[in-house]
Design a protein around this motif. Structure first.
Motif, PDB file in Angstrom:
ATOM      1  N   GLU A  68       0.829  -1.207   0.000  1.00  0.00           N
ATOM      2  CA  GLU A  68       0.000   0.000   0.000  1.00  0.00           C
ATOM      3  C   GLU A  68       0.865   1.259   0.000  1.00  0.00           C
ATOM      4  N   LEU A  69       1.956   1.232   0.774  1.00  0.00           N
ATOM      5  CA  LEU A  69       2.841   2.401   0.809  1.00  0.00           C
ATOM      6  C   LEU A  69       3.470   2.659  -0.553  1.00  0.00           C
ATOM      7  N   PHE A  70       3.939   1.604  -1.211  1.00  0.00           N
ATOM      8  CA  PHE A  70       4.551   1.782  -2.528  1.00  0.00           C
ATOM      9  C   PHE A  70       3.525   2.243  -3.554  1.00  0.00           C
ATOM     10  N   SER A  71       2.270   1.787  -3.424  1.00  0.00           N
ATOM     11  CA  SER A  71       1.227   2.243  -4.334  1.00  0.00           C
ATOM     12  C   SER A  71       0.969   3.735  -4.156  1.00  0.00           C
ATOM     13  N   LYS A  72       0.907   4.184  -2.891  1.00  0.00           N
ATOM     14  CA  LYS A  72       0.719   5.615  -2.633  1.00  0.00           C
ATOM     15  C   LYS A  72       1.927   6.418  -3.108  1.00  0.00           C
ATOM     16  N   LEU A  73       3.129   5.865  -2.884  1.00  0.00           N
ATOM     17  CA  LEU A  73       4.333   6.568  -3.323  1.00  0.00           C
ATOM     18  C   LEU A  73       4.366   6.690  -4.842  1.00  0.00           C
ATOM     19  N   ARG A  74       3.960   5.654  -5.547  1.00  0.00           N
ATOM     20  CA  ARG A  74       3.932   5.710  -7.009  1.00  0.00           C
ATOM     21  C   ARG A  74       2.945   6.766  -7.488  1.00  0.00           C
ATOM     22  N   PHE A  75       1.767   6.824  -6.872  1.00  0.00           N
ATOM     23  CA  PHE A  75       0.783   7.836  -7.263  1.00  0.00           C
ATOM     24  C   PHE A  75       1.299   9.243  -7.009  1.00  0.00           C
ATOM     25  N   SER A  76       1.933   9.461  -5.836  1.00  0.00           N
ATOM     26  CA  SER A  76       2.476  10.788  -5.519  1.00  0.00           C
ATOM     27  C   SER A  76       3.588  11.165  -6.478  1.00  0.00           C
ATOM     28  N   TYR A  77       4.433  10.183  -6.830  1.00  0.00           N
ATOM     29  CA  TYR A  77       5.534  10.470  -7.761  1.00  0.00           C
ATOM     30  C   TYR A  77       4.997  10.869  -9.136  1.00  0.00           C
ATOM     31  N   LEU A  78       4.039  10.132  -9.656  1.00  0.00           N
ATOM     32  CA  LEU A  78       3.466  10.458 -10.961  1.00  0.00           C
ATOM     33  C   LEU A  78       2.778  11.824 -10.935  1.00  0.00           C
ATOM     34  N   GLU A  79       2.082  12.095  -9.847  1.00  0.00           N
ATOM     35  CA  GLU A  79       1.418  13.395  -9.729  1.00  0.00           C
ATOM     36  C   GLU A  79       2.421  14.541  -9.720  1.00  0.00           C
ATOM     37  N   GLN A  80       3.521  14.373  -8.953  1.00  0.00           N
ATOM     38  CA  GLN A  80       4.532  15.420  -8.863  1.00  0.00           C
ATOM     39  C   GLN A  80       5.248  15.613 -10.206  1.00  0.00           C
ATOM     40  N   VAL A  81       5.587  14.528 -10.870  1.00  0.00           N
ATOM     41  CA  VAL A  81       6.271  14.639 -12.170  1.00  0.00           C
ATOM     42  C   VAL A  81       5.362  15.310 -13.193  1.00  0.00           C
ATOM     43  N   THR A  82       4.090  14.962 -13.189  1.00  0.00           N
ATOM     44  CA  THR A  82       3.155  15.579 -14.135  1.00  0.00           C
ATOM     45  C   THR A  82       3.022  17.076 -13.889  1.00  0.00           C
ATOM     46  N   LYS A  83       2.950  17.468 -12.619  1.00  0.00           N
ATOM     47  CA  LYS A  83       2.865  18.905 -12.302  1.00  0.00           C
ATOM     48  C   LYS A  83       4.117  19.648 -12.764  1.00  0.00           C
ATOM     49  N   GLU A  84       5.294  19.037 -12.512  1.00  0.00           N
ATOM     50  CA  GLU A  84       6.538  19.699 -12.913  1.00  0.00           C
ATOM     51  C   GLU A  84       6.610  19.858 -14.433  1.00  0.00           C
ATOM     52  N   LYS A  85       6.233  18.813 -15.175  1.00  0.00           N
ATOM     53  CA  LYS A  85       6.256  18.919 -16.633  1.00  0.00           C
ATOM     54  C   LYS A  85       5.292  19.979 -17.125  1.00  0.00           C
ATOM     55  N   PHE A  86       4.115  20.046 -16.514  1.00  0.00           N
ATOM     56  CA  PHE A  86       3.128  21.025 -16.944  1.00  0.00           C
ATOM     57  C   PHE A  86       3.611  22.439 -16.665  1.00  0.00           C
ATOM     58  N   ILE A  87       4.193  22.674 -15.477  1.00  0.00           N
ATOM     59  CA  ILE A  87       4.691  24.016 -15.132  1.00  0.00           C
ATOM     60  C   ILE A  87       5.843  24.411 -16.039  1.00  0.00           C
ATOM     61  N   ARG A  88       6.777  23.491 -16.306  1.00  0.00           N
ATOM     62  CA  ARG A  88       7.904  23.804 -17.189  1.00  0.00           C
ATOM     63  C   ARG A  88       7.428  24.104 -18.603  1.00  0.00           C
ATOM     64  N   ALA A  89       6.385  23.399 -19.041  1.00  0.00           N
ATOM     65  CA  ALA A  89       5.874  23.654 -20.380  1.00  0.00           C
ATOM     66  C   ALA A  89       5.265  25.051 -20.485  1.00  0.00           C
ATOM     67  N   ILE A  90       4.681  25.534 -19.376  1.00  0.00           N
ATOM     68  CA  ILE A  90       4.035  26.841 -19.400  1.00  0.00           C
ATOM     69  C   ILE A  90       5.059  27.983 -19.291  1.00  0.00           C
ATOM     70  N   VAL A  91       5.983  27.824 -18.312  1.00  0.00           N
ATOM     71  CA  VAL A  91       6.918  28.923 -18.022  1.00  0.00           C
ATOM     72  C   VAL A  91       8.168  28.841 -18.879  1.00  0.00           C
ATOM     73  N   GLY A  92       8.280  27.823 -19.708  1.00  0.00           N
ATOM     74  CA  GLY A  92       9.479  27.693 -20.524  1.00  0.00           C
ATOM     75  C   GLY A  92       9.559  28.797 -21.575  1.00  0.00           C
ATOM     76  N   ASP A  93      10.774  29.039 -22.042  1.00  0.00           N
ATOM     77  CA  ASP A  93      10.987  30.067 -23.062  1.00  0.00           C
ATOM     78  C   ASP A  93      11.752  29.449 -24.218  1.00  0.00           C
ATOM     79  N   PRO A  94      11.153  29.160 -25.283  1.00  0.00           N
ATOM     80  CA  PRO A  94       9.725  29.401 -25.570  1.00  0.00           C
ATOM     81  C   PRO A  94       8.849  28.328 -24.937  1.00  0.00           C
ATOM     82  N   PRO A  95       7.558  28.604 -24.755  1.00  0.00           N
ATOM     83  CA  PRO A  95       6.669  27.608 -24.143  1.00  0.00           C
ATOM     84  C   PRO A  95       6.586  26.336 -24.995  1.00  0.00           C
ATOM     85  N   LEU A  96       6.464  25.190 -24.293  1.00  0.00           N
ATOM     86  CA  LEU A  96       6.385  23.899 -24.986  1.00  0.00           C
ATOM     87  C   LEU A  96       4.947  23.678 -25.434  1.00  0.00           C
TER      88      LEU A  96
END
Length: 247
Positions: A68-96
């Motif tokens: 259960e802990l590894f399942s929660k950790l996997r979900f949190s990791y995917l969520e964090q990576v997705t947020k980082e990619k989305f933010i970098r795509a927006i604030v990037g120069d030029p935007p992705l």
């Protein structure tokens, strides 16, 4: 050269001592790592007592908790990576900017990866099931070996007792007894048993004939009793008359 039962028993005990199977032995690879990292505080709510006094139920509960802990950790990791990619795509120069065709290609690649991952998960699940099956079989065989080893440990004492009993019977056979039938050889003993069986069969036959005659004899006895009753009454009357005549 044939080994004696004592040598076989010593070999079995030595092998068992060198390869002892228990929950404690099987959990040492996991508990050893935790003891090495004893300076770090555990963040999980699983009691450390399962590593001090492990049981099959406690290990199963701990394994479920970590899944259960590894399942929660996997979900949190995917969520964090997705947020980082989305933010970098927006604030990037030029935007992705991702085009529709790229999404289609990524979805196709993702579908292939998911199918491969599913196949690997199925293979791992089958492998785990096979390992559990073999583990149960090995456990059953190990318990059978333990029981047979215990029986083998008691075997020398039982053999010694049987040998002593055989020696007593031999000594008793060599001494002339009161009953000569006890000292007869096997062939004569078999002949005597067959003779006794024939005699018993003849007695059974005679007894059966007598049992058949019992109802007829019973009826005849009842008839004679019925005939004797009037005679008995007549005799009593005659006796009474004789007494009166004497007076």
């Amino acid at each position: 050269m044939t080994q004696s039962h004592q040598n076989i028993l010593e070999t079995l005990l030595e092998v068992q001592n060198d390869h002892e199977l228990s929950i404690i032995k099987l959990s040492e690879p996991v508990s050893g790592q935790l003891k090495q990292n004893g300076g770090k505080e555990r963040t999980s709510d699983v009691s450390t007592d399962v590593f001090d006094n492990p049981t099959p139920a406690s290990l199963e509960a701990d394994l479920t908790h970590y899944k259960e802990l590894f399942s929660k950790l996997r979900f949190s990791y995917l969520e964090q990576v997705t947020k980082e990619k989305f933010i970098r795509a927006i604030v990037g120069d030029p935007p992705l900017v991702v085009e529709h065709q790229e999404n289609v290609e990524l979805e196709a690649t993702l579908a292939i990866s998911k199918a491969a991952l599913k196949a690997q998960k199925t293979e791992v699940a089958d492998l785990v099931a096979e390992l559990e099956k073999r583990g149960r079989e090995l456990c059953r065989k190990y318990e059978d070996i333990r029981v047979q080893t215990a029986q083998l440990q008691d075997l020398p004492e039982r053999i010694e007792g049987l040998e002593g009993r055989v020696e007593e019977l031999r000594n008793a056979q060599e001494q002339p007894g009161a009953n000569p039938r006890l000292n007869m050889p096997l062939e004569k003993t078999i002949m005597a048993v067959e003779e006794r069986e024939r005699e018993r069969a003849e007695l059974d036959r005679q007894l059966e004939q007598l049992q058949v005659m019992v109802p007829r004899k019973t009826k005849e006895l009842e008839r004679l009793n019925a005939e004797l009753q009037p005679l008995e009454v007549k005799r009593l009357g005659s006796t009474a008359s004789a007494r009166e005549a004497k007076r």
